[in-house]
Design a protein around this motif. Sequence first.
Motif, PDB file in Angstrom:
ATOM      1  N   GLN A   1     -14.609  47.416 -39.999  1.00  7.04           N
ATOM      2  CA  GLN A   1     -14.511  48.141 -41.264  1.00  7.04           C
ATOM      3  C   GLN A   1     -13.113  48.709 -41.427  1.00  7.04           C
ATOM      4  N   VAL A   2     -12.569  49.239 -40.350  1.00  4.09           N
ATOM      5  CA  VAL A   2     -11.219  49.796 -40.337  1.00  4.09           C
ATOM      6  C   VAL A   2     -10.377  48.940 -39.404  1.00  4.09           C
ATOM      7  N   CYS A   3      -9.168  48.619 -39.831  1.00  2.00           N
ATOM      8  CA  CYS A   3      -8.277  47.796 -39.023  1.00  2.00           C
ATOM      9  C   CYS A   3      -6.935  48.517 -38.888  1.00  2.00           C
ATOM     10  N   LEU A   4      -6.533  48.794 -37.658  1.00  2.00           N
ATOM     11  CA  LEU A   4      -5.248  49.445 -37.378  1.00  2.00           C
ATOM     12  C   LEU A   4      -4.316  48.420 -36.750  1.00  2.00           C
ATOM     13  N   LEU A   5      -3.100  48.328 -37.269  1.00  2.00           N
ATOM     14  CA  LEU A   5      -2.130  47.361 -36.763  1.00  2.00           C
ATOM     15  C   LEU A   5      -0.843  48.062 -36.370  1.00  2.00           C
ATOM     16  N   TYR A   6      -0.234  47.568 -35.299  1.00  4.41           N
ATOM     17  CA  TYR A   6       1.069  48.059 -34.866  1.00  4.41           C
ATOM     18  C   TYR A   6       1.887  46.861 -34.392  1.00  4.41           C
TER      19      TYR A   6
ATOM     20  N   VAL B   1      -7.029  43.903 -29.806  1.00  5.62           N
ATOM     21  CA  VAL B   1      -6.491  42.550 -29.703  1.00  5.62           C
ATOM     22  C   VAL B   1      -4.979  42.656 -29.631  1.00  5.62           C
ATOM     23  N   THR B   2      -4.378  41.951 -28.676  1.00  2.00           N
ATOM     24  CA  THR B   2      -2.924  41.897 -28.587  1.00  2.00           C
ATOM     25  C   THR B   2      -2.472  40.460 -28.782  1.00  2.00           C
ATOM     26  N   LYS B   3      -1.352  40.307 -29.475  1.00  2.00           N
ATOM     27  CA  LYS B   3      -0.810  38.974 -29.721  1.00  2.00           C
ATOM     28  C   LYS B   3       0.708  39.038 -29.576  1.00  2.00           C
TER      29      LYS B   3
ATOM     30  N   VAL C   1      -0.410  44.540 -32.063  1.00  2.00           N
ATOM     31  CA  VAL C   1      -1.626  45.130 -31.488  1.00  2.00           C
ATOM     32  C   VAL C   1      -2.544  45.495 -32.646  1.00  2.00           C
ATOM     33  N   LYS C   2      -3.794  45.108 -32.516  1.00  2.41           N
ATOM     34  CA  LYS C   2      -4.783  45.369 -33.566  1.00  2.41           C
ATOM     35  C   LYS C   2      -6.002  46.032 -32.938  1.00  2.41           C
ATOM     36  N   VAL C   3      -6.433  47.137 -33.514  1.00  2.00           N
ATOM     37  CA  VAL C   3      -7.667  47.814 -33.107  1.00  2.00           C
ATOM     38  C   VAL C   3      -8.554  47.844 -34.341  1.00  2.00           C
TER      39      VAL C   3
ATOM     40  N   GLN D   1      10.128  48.717 -24.385  1.00  2.00           N
ATOM     41  CA  GLN D   1       9.661  50.034 -23.942  1.00  2.00           C
ATOM     42  C   GLN D   1       8.285  50.373 -24.508  1.00  2.00           C
ATOM     43  N   ASP D   2       7.894  49.751 -25.600  1.00  2.00           N
ATOM     44  CA  ASP D   2       6.567  49.990 -26.159  1.00  2.00           C
ATOM     45  C   ASP D   2       5.468  49.327 -25.334  1.00  2.00           C
ATOM     46  N   LEU D   3       5.832  48.375 -24.493  1.00  2.00           N
ATOM     47  CA  LEU D   3       4.829  47.743 -23.630  1.00  2.00           C
ATOM     48  C   LEU D   3       4.221  48.745 -22.658  1.00  2.00           C
ATOM     49  N   LYS D   4       5.049  49.629 -22.125  1.00  2.00           N
ATOM     50  CA  LYS D   4       4.546  50.657 -21.206  1.00  2.00           C
ATOM     51  C   LYS D   4       3.603  51.608 -21.940  1.00  2.00           C
ATOM     52  N   LYS D   5       3.946  51.948 -23.174  1.00  2.00           N
ATOM     53  CA  LYS D   5       3.066  52.807 -23.974  1.00  2.00           C
ATOM     54  C   LYS D   5       1.742  52.105 -24.262  1.00  2.00           C
ATOM     55  N   LEU D   6       1.815  50.814 -24.559  1.00  2.00           N
ATOM     56  CA  LEU D   6       0.597  50.049 -24.807  1.00  2.00           C
ATOM     57  C   LEU D   6      -0.268  49.972 -23.554  1.00  2.00           C
TER      58      LEU D   6
END
Length: 76
Positions: A46-51, A28-30, A40-42, A57-62
Amino acid sequence: MPYLSSFEEFSKAAERLYQQDPTRARIVTKYRHCDGKLVVKVTDDQVCLLYRTEHAQDLKKLEKLTSHLMRLMVSK
């Protein structure tokens, strides 16, 4: 839910999370324009990763991470 500090760490953890259970993982991106922040959430429920980032410049990485995950999804 703590935010991961580096995008590389988030990317590796997101890929591992997807490979553990591909049917339950989702991304999920917001974007909040007023703050100029992208979150960004993956998760697999059960497990939730947030960035969180404010850098363009992080948009290209995403974009690369998303395309990589999409390639994994269609290859199985």
